[in-house]
Design a protein around this motif. Structure first.
Motif, PDB file in Angstrom:
ATOM      1  N   ALA A 159      64.703  -5.115  81.510  1.00  0.00           N
ATOM      2  CA  ALA A 159      64.264  -3.722  81.363  1.00  0.00           C
ATOM      3  C   ALA A 159      62.828  -3.636  80.876  1.00  0.00           C
ATOM      4  CB  ALA A 159      65.201  -2.980  80.407  1.00  0.00           C
ATOM      5  N   VAL A 160      62.496  -4.412  79.850  1.00  0.00           N
ATOM      6  CA  VAL A 160      61.128  -4.325  79.327  1.00  0.00           C
ATOM      7  C   VAL A 160      60.126  -4.950  80.291  1.00  0.00           C
ATOM      8  CG1 VAL A 160      61.815  -4.185  76.909  1.00  0.00           C
ATOM      9  CG2 VAL A 160      61.411  -6.419  77.922  1.00  0.00           C
ATOM     10  N   ALA A 161      60.586  -5.889  81.129  1.00  0.00           N
ATOM     11  CA  ALA A 161      59.689  -6.436  82.161  1.00  0.00           C
ATOM     12  C   ALA A 161      59.313  -5.352  83.167  1.00  0.00           C
ATOM     13  CB  ALA A 161      60.353  -7.619  82.867  1.00  0.00           C
ATOM     14  N   VAL A 162      60.271  -4.487  83.505  1.00  0.00           N
ATOM     15  CA  VAL A 162      59.979  -3.366  84.401  1.00  0.00           C
ATOM     16  C   VAL A 162      58.966  -2.418  83.746  1.00  0.00           C
ATOM     17  CG1 VAL A 162      60.948  -1.348  85.567  1.00  0.00           C
ATOM     18  CG2 VAL A 162      62.204  -3.519  85.574  1.00  0.00           C
ATOM     19  N   GLY A 163      59.149  -2.160  82.442  1.00  0.00           N
ATOM     20  CA  GLY A 163      58.186  -1.330  81.721  1.00  0.00           C
ATOM     21  C   GLY A 163      56.803  -1.951  81.687  1.00  0.00           C
ATOM     22  N   TRP A 164      56.745  -3.271  81.560  1.00  0.00           N
ATOM     23  CA  TRP A 164      55.466  -3.988  81.554  1.00  0.00           C
ATOM     24  C   TRP A 164      54.724  -3.779  82.868  1.00  0.00           C
ATOM     25  CZ3 TRP A 164      53.266  -8.361  84.085  1.00  0.00           C
ATOM     26  CH2 TRP A 164      52.205  -8.980  83.408  1.00  0.00           C
TER      27      TRP A 164
ATOM     28  N   PRO B 122      55.139  -7.456  89.584  1.00  0.00           N
ATOM     29  CA  PRO B 122      54.611  -7.701  88.239  1.00  0.00           C
ATOM     30  C   PRO B 122      55.703  -8.064  87.236  1.00  0.00           C
ATOM     31  CG  PRO B 122      53.593  -5.750  89.173  1.00  0.00           C
ATOM     32  CD  PRO B 122      54.705  -6.148  90.101  1.00  0.00           C
ATOM     33  N   ALA B 123      56.868  -7.443  87.352  1.00  0.00           N
ATOM     34  CA  ALA B 123      57.970  -7.759  86.446  1.00  0.00           C
ATOM     35  C   ALA B 123      58.425  -9.201  86.629  1.00  0.00           C
ATOM     36  CB  ALA B 123      59.136  -6.797  86.676  1.00  0.00           C
ATOM     37  N   VAL B 124      58.489  -9.643  87.874  1.00  0.00           N
ATOM     38  CA  VAL B 124      58.873 -11.031  88.157  1.00  0.00           C
ATOM     39  C   VAL B 124      57.818 -11.986  87.615  1.00  0.00           C
ATOM     40  CG1 VAL B 124      59.325 -12.707  89.990  1.00  0.00           C
ATOM     41  CG2 VAL B 124      60.220 -10.378  90.184  1.00  0.00           C
ATOM     42  N   ILE B 125      56.544 -11.638  87.797  1.00  0.00           N
ATOM     43  CA  ILE B 125      55.459 -12.482  87.281  1.00  0.00           C
ATOM     44  C   ILE B 125      55.575 -12.627  85.766  1.00  0.00           C
ATOM     45  CG2 ILE B 125      52.954 -12.577  86.900  1.00  0.00           C
ATOM     46  CD1 ILE B 125      52.635 -11.276  89.684  1.00  0.00           C
TER      47      ILE B 125
ATOM     48  N   GLY C 171      59.945  -9.346  68.489  1.00  0.00           N
ATOM     49  CA  GLY C 171      61.083  -8.862  69.251  1.00  0.00           C
ATOM     50  C   GLY C 171      61.431  -7.422  68.947  1.00  0.00           C
ATOM     51  N   THR C 172      60.807  -6.840  67.925  1.00  0.00           N
ATOM     52  CA  THR C 172      61.160  -5.492  67.488  1.00  0.00           C
ATOM     53  C   THR C 172      60.055  -4.487  67.795  1.00  0.00           C
ATOM     54  OG1 THR C 172      62.429  -6.474  65.674  1.00  0.00           O
ATOM     55  CG2 THR C 172      61.955  -4.127  65.523  1.00  0.00           C
ATOM     56  N   VAL C 173      58.818  -4.790  67.400  1.00  0.00           N
ATOM     57  CA  VAL C 173      57.704  -3.872  67.660  1.00  0.00           C
ATOM     58  C   VAL C 173      57.293  -4.044  69.114  1.00  0.00           C
ATOM     59  CG1 VAL C 173      55.368  -3.172  67.019  1.00  0.00           C
ATOM     60  CG2 VAL C 173      56.923  -4.033  65.276  1.00  0.00           C
ATOM     61  N   GLY C 174      57.906  -3.254  69.980  1.00  0.00           N
ATOM     62  CA  GLY C 174      57.634  -3.381  71.404  1.00  0.00           C
ATOM     63  C   GLY C 174      57.338  -2.048  72.040  1.00  0.00           C
ATOM     64  N   THR C 175      58.036  -1.773  73.132  1.00  0.00           N
ATOM     65  CA  THR C 175      57.755  -0.551  73.874  1.00  0.00           C
ATOM     66  C   THR C 175      58.077   0.690  73.051  1.00  0.00           C
ATOM     67  OG1 THR C 175      59.968  -0.709  74.818  1.00  0.00           O
ATOM     68  CG2 THR C 175      58.155  -1.626  76.085  1.00  0.00           C
ATOM     69  N   GLY C 176      59.036   0.614  72.150  1.00  0.00           N
ATOM     70  CA  GLY C 176      59.523   1.792  71.442  1.00  0.00           C
ATOM     71  C   GLY C 176      58.451   2.589  70.746  1.00  0.00           C
ATOM     72  N   ILE C 177      57.633   1.934  69.943  1.00  0.00           N
ATOM     73  CA  ILE C 177      56.656   2.649  69.134  1.00  0.00           C
ATOM     74  C   ILE C 177      55.603   3.332  70.004  1.00  0.00           C
ATOM     75  CG2 ILE C 177      55.090   0.690  68.812  1.00  0.00           C
ATOM     76  CD1 ILE C 177      56.033   3.479  66.268  1.00  0.00           C
TER      77      ILE C 177
ATOM     78  N   ILE D 181      50.617  -6.349  75.832  1.00  0.00           N
ATOM     79  CA  ILE D 181      50.871  -7.499  74.963  1.00  0.00           C
ATOM     80  C   ILE D 181      52.209  -7.353  74.249  1.00  0.00           C
ATOM     81  CG2 ILE D 181      50.064  -8.718  72.903  1.00  0.00           C
ATOM     82  CD1 ILE D 181      47.199  -8.009  73.811  1.00  0.00           C
ATOM     83  N   SER D 182      52.507  -6.145  73.782  1.00  0.00           N
ATOM     84  CA  SER D 182      53.765  -5.902  73.080  1.00  0.00           C
ATOM     85  C   SER D 182      54.957  -6.225  73.955  1.00  0.00           C
ATOM     86  CB  SER D 182      53.851  -4.444  72.629  1.00  0.00           C
ATOM     87  OG  SER D 182      52.900  -4.159  71.638  1.00  0.00           O
ATOM     88  N   ILE D 183      54.934  -5.718  75.182  1.00  0.00           N
ATOM     89  CA  ILE D 183      56.075  -5.922  76.075  1.00  0.00           C
ATOM     90  C   ILE D 183      56.195  -7.389  76.463  1.00  0.00           C
ATOM     91  CG2 ILE D 183      57.106  -5.223  78.267  1.00  0.00           C
ATOM     92  CD1 ILE D 183      55.591  -2.578  77.974  1.00  0.00           C
ATOM     93  N   PHE D 184      55.061  -8.070  76.618  1.00  0.00           N
ATOM     94  CA  PHE D 184      55.104  -9.507  76.927  1.00  0.00           C
ATOM     95  C   PHE D 184      55.866 -10.251  75.836  1.00  0.00           C
ATOM     96  CE2 PHE D 184      54.024 -13.812  77.438  1.00  0.00           C
ATOM     97  CZ  PHE D 184      53.440 -14.015  78.673  1.00  0.00           C
ATOM     98  N   SER D 185      55.525  -9.989  74.577  1.00  0.00           N
ATOM     99  CA  SER D 185      56.170 -10.725  73.486  1.00  0.00           C
ATOM    100  C   SER D 185      57.638 -10.348  73.344  1.00  0.00           C
ATOM    101  CB  SER D 185      55.427 -10.492  72.166  1.00  0.00           C
ATOM    102  OG  SER D 185      55.541  -9.154  71.743  1.00  0.00           O
ATOM    103  N   VAL D 186      57.990  -9.082  73.608  1.00  0.00           N
ATOM    104  CA  VAL D 186      59.396  -8.680  73.547  1.00  0.00           C
ATOM    105  C   VAL D 186      60.203  -9.398  74.623  1.00  0.00           C
ATOM    106  CG1 VAL D 186      61.006  -6.753  73.840  1.00  0.00           C
ATOM    107  CG2 VAL D 186      58.930  -6.448  72.490  1.00  0.00           C
ATOM    108  N   THR D 187      59.654  -9.462  75.832  1.00  0.00           N
ATOM    109  CA  THR D 187      60.344 -10.169  76.918  1.00  0.00           C
ATOM    110  C   THR D 187      60.526 -11.640  76.568  1.00  0.00           C
ATOM    111  OG1 THR D 187      59.299  -8.666  78.505  1.00  0.00           O
ATOM    112  CG2 THR D 187      60.335 -10.635  79.400  1.00  0.00           C
ATOM    113  N   LEU D 188      59.499 -12.250  76.008  1.00  0.00           N
ATOM    114  CA  LEU D 188      59.580 -13.659  75.611  1.00  0.00           C
ATOM    115  C   LEU D 188      60.703 -13.885  74.605  1.00  0.00           C
ATOM    116  CD1 LEU D 188      58.266 -16.526  75.627  1.00  0.00           C
ATOM    117  CD2 LEU D 188      56.876 -15.747  73.688  1.00  0.00           C
ATOM    118  N   ILE D 189      60.776 -13.029  73.582  1.00  0.00           N
ATOM    119  CA  ILE D 189      61.792 -13.196  72.544  1.00  0.00           C
ATOM    120  C   ILE D 189      63.182 -12.924  73.096  1.00  0.00           C
ATOM    121  CG2 ILE D 189      62.609 -12.361  70.307  1.00  0.00           C
ATOM    122  CD1 ILE D 189      60.014 -14.097  70.324  1.00  0.00           C
ATOM    123  N   CYS D 190      63.318 -11.928  73.967  1.00  0.00           N
ATOM    124  CA  CYS D 190      64.628 -11.646  74.570  1.00  0.00           C
ATOM    125  C   CYS D 190      65.124 -12.827  75.396  1.00  0.00           C
ATOM    126  CB  CYS D 190      64.546 -10.392  75.448  1.00  0.00           C
ATOM    127  SG  CYS D 190      64.433  -8.842  74.535  1.00  0.00           S
TER     128      CYS D 190
END
Length: 479
Positions: free
Chosen positions: A125-130, A163-166, A43-49, A316-325
C-alpha cells in the motif's frame, strides 16, 4: 542455550525458542539501541503525518493536539506490553512469537496471519503511495513523470504501477545486504525526514496566529475521541522493533529501551508538526485539503519550493516505511518457518549474509505483485485490523505468562499490572469496533483461510509437536 538464560518452569514453547536461538544458522546480532529506535521511528513516521491532519482536524479542531496525546497513550499501553514480552522472550517473531510462547501454536498462527496482513499488505500500500509522490516530485523538479499506463493499477486504467515495483526492488536490495546495513540506511532516511518535518514546523511557526486556537474543541471530548481513534493508526509501525529479537545486541534490555524511545520521538514529532500547522492555518481550512503540509508552508512563504521540499520528505518517508514493513514480514515468516508452521524455506538463513535469503526474495516478489497490480484502497483496508488484533493478543500474553511462568526473568515489567494490559486490550477492541463491517468480514475470511492451512499442513509439520513427541518417547523408554 545462551549463557544466563534459564527456562526452568517455562512452557515448552519458550524452551523450544531458546534452543532455536542457539542454532548455528541463527541470524546475526548486529543492531544497536539507536539503530533499533530508528527502525521504530522509520516504520511509524510515514505517510500518515503528511495527510492525517486533513482527516483529524475537522473532527477535533485544535483539540487534535489532545487527540494525538490520547492516541500515543493507547499505543503506549501496548508498547509497555511489548517491552515486557520482548525482555522475556526476545525473538524475531514479534507478537507471533510472544503468542506462541504464551498461548500456543493455534493462537500464534492466527496472529502470524494478522501480521502477514499488516506487514505485507501495508508494504504494498505505501509503495503505491510512493508512486504518487514520486510522480509529483519528478514533475515539480524536471517537468516529467511516469505515464499513466506505467503508474497505475489495471483497474485504474494502467498496465502496472512501475514506480511501486521499483521501490520494492530497491528495498529488497537493501535487505539483501543484511540487517545492519538496512538499519543504517533506514536511520539515515529517518534523520532526513525528521529534518524535513522540522523545516516545515520552523516555516509554519513564522506564520503563527494564536487566534487559530480560540475555539479549541468545537465538538468537545466526543470530537477529540473520534480523532484519537483515527490518529491511533499513525502509531502502528512501532511493533516492527519487536521483530528484531534475533538480530539486536542484548535484546532483553535493548528492545524495551528502543520501543519507549521510539514512542517518545514519534509523539513529539507529531505534536510539534500539528501545533505548527494549526498555528499557521485555521482549523476550518483543513477539511478536504490535499497535501496539507505542503499547502500550509506554500501559503506562509508564498512560493512553491516548500511543497517540493515536503514532497522530498514524503518520498523518503514512504521509502523507509516500505523497507521496515518488508523487513518485518521476512522476520515473521522466518520465525514461523523455524517453528514448522510455514514451509522451511522461509527459515533458511544464508551462511554468508546471515539473512533469510530465499524468504526475502519470496516476500519481495509477492509485495511487488500486489503493489504493481492492485490499487491503494484495496491494499489499505485490512492493515489496521490485523495490527490491532496482534496488539490485543500481546497484551493478553503478558497476563498469561505472568500466571504460567511467574518466576521467569523479565528485563522489564509492565508498570501498573494488571490494569495496563487490560486497558490495552480494551482500547484495541474499542478501535476495532469502529471499523467498517466489510473490513471485519474480509478479516474473518482471511483468518478462516489461514486456519484451514494450519489444520491441513502446519499442524502436521509443527516443530513443537515433534519435540513433544520426542519427549514422550524418551519418557516411555525410561519407564
Amino acid at each position: 542455550m545462551p549463557a544466563g538464560v534459564t527456562t526452568e518452569g517455562c512452557p515448552d514453547s519458550i524452551h523450544q525458542m531458546e534452543v532455536e536461538r542457539d542454532d548455528t544458522h541463527s541470524l546475526k546480532r548486529s543492531m544497536s539501541t539507536m539503530q533499533l529506535t530508528m527502525i521504530g521511528v522509520g516504520g511509524t513516521v510515514g505517510t500518515g503525518i503528511f495527510f492525517i491532519l486533513s482527516e483529524a482536524v475537522p473532527e477535533a479542531g485544535p483539540g487534535v493536539l489532545v487527540s494525538f496525546l490520547i492516541a500515543a497513550a493507547v499505543a503506549g499501553l501496548t508498547v509497555l506490553c511489548y517491552a515486557e514480552l520482548a525482555s522475556t522472550i526476545p525473538s524475531s517473531g514479534s507478537s507471533y512469537s510472544y503468542t506462541y510462547a504464551t498461548m500456543g501454536e493455534l493462537a500464534a498462527f492466527a496472529v502470524g496471519a494478522c501480521l502477514i496482513l499488516e506487514y505485507g499488505v501495508s508494504a504494498a500500500a505505501v509503495a503505491v503511495g510512493w508512486s504518487e509522490y514520486l510522480n509529483l516530485l519528478l514533475n515539480n523538479l524536471f517537468g516529467i513523470q511516469f505515464p499513466d499506463a506505467l503508474s497505475a493499477a489495471p483497474d485504474a486504467g494502467g498496465i502496472i504501477n512501475l514506480p511501486a515495483v521499483i521501490l520494492v526492488v530497491l528495498c529488497m536490495l537493501l535487505l539483501l545486504r543484511g540487517a545492519s546495513e538496512s538499519a543504517r540506511a533506514n536511520a539515515i532516511m529517518v534523520f532526513i525526514k525528521i529534518g524535513v518535518l522540522g523545516v516545515f514546523a520552523a516555516i509554519a511557526l513564522t506564520g503563527f496566529n494564536a487566534d487559530h486556537f480560540a475555539n479549541f474543541a468545537p465538538e468537545g471530548m466526543h470530537g477529540i475521541s473520534i480523532a484519537a481513534g483515527s490518529l491511533f493508526f499513525s502509531f502502528i509501525g512501532l511493533d516492527a522493533v519487536a521483530t528484531t529479537g534475533d538480530e539486536v545486541k542484548d535484546p532483553k534490555k535493548t528492545i524495551p529501551r528502543a520501543l519507549i524511545l521510539a514512542l517518545g520521538i514519534v509523539t513529539l514529532v507529531y505534536v510539534v508538526v500539528a501545533f505548527a500547522a494549526l498555528g499557521a492555518q485555521s482549523a476550518e481550512d483543513f477539511e478536504g485539503q490535499k497535501a496539507s503540509l505542503a499547502t500550509i508552508v506554500q501559503g506562509v512563504v508564498g512560493s512553491t519550493w516548500p511543497g517540493t521540499l515536503l514532497a522530498v520528505g514524503a518520498v523518503i518517508s514512504i521509502f523507509s516505511v516500505t523497507l521496515i514493513c518488508m523487513y518485518g514480514q521476512t522476520r515473521i515468516l522466518y520465525s514461523m518457518g523455524r517453528d514448522g508452521l510455514v514451509p522451511p524455506v522461509f527459515a533458511k538463513v544464508s551462511p554468508k549474509r546471515s539473512i533469510p535469503l530465499v524468504n526475502t526474495f519470496i516476500v519481495s516478489g509477492a509485495v511487488a505483485i500486489l503493489a504493481g497490480l492492485l490499487p491503494l484502497g484495496i491494499l489499505a483496508d485490512l492493515t489496521s485490523i490485523g495490527t490491532l488484533s496482534a496488539f490485543a493478543l500481546v497484551s493478553i500474553g503478558v497476563m498469561v505468562l505472568r500466571r504460567t511462568a511467574p518466576d521467569m526473568h523479565r528485563g522489564f515489567r509492565v508498570p501498573g499490572y494488571p490494569v495496563t494490559p487490560i486497558l490495552s486490550v480494551a482500547a484495541c477492541i474499542y478501535v476495532i469496533s469502529g471499523l467498517h463491517a466489510l473490513t471485519l468480514q474480509a478479516f474473518v475470511g482471511w483468518i478462516s483461510v489461514a486456519l484451514v492451512f494450519y489444520f491441513l499442513w502446519s499442524r502436521k509439520h509443527s516443530e513443537l509437536a515433534r519435540l513433544q513427541a520426542q519427549a514422550e518417547n524418551l519418557t516411555g523408554d525410561q519407564v
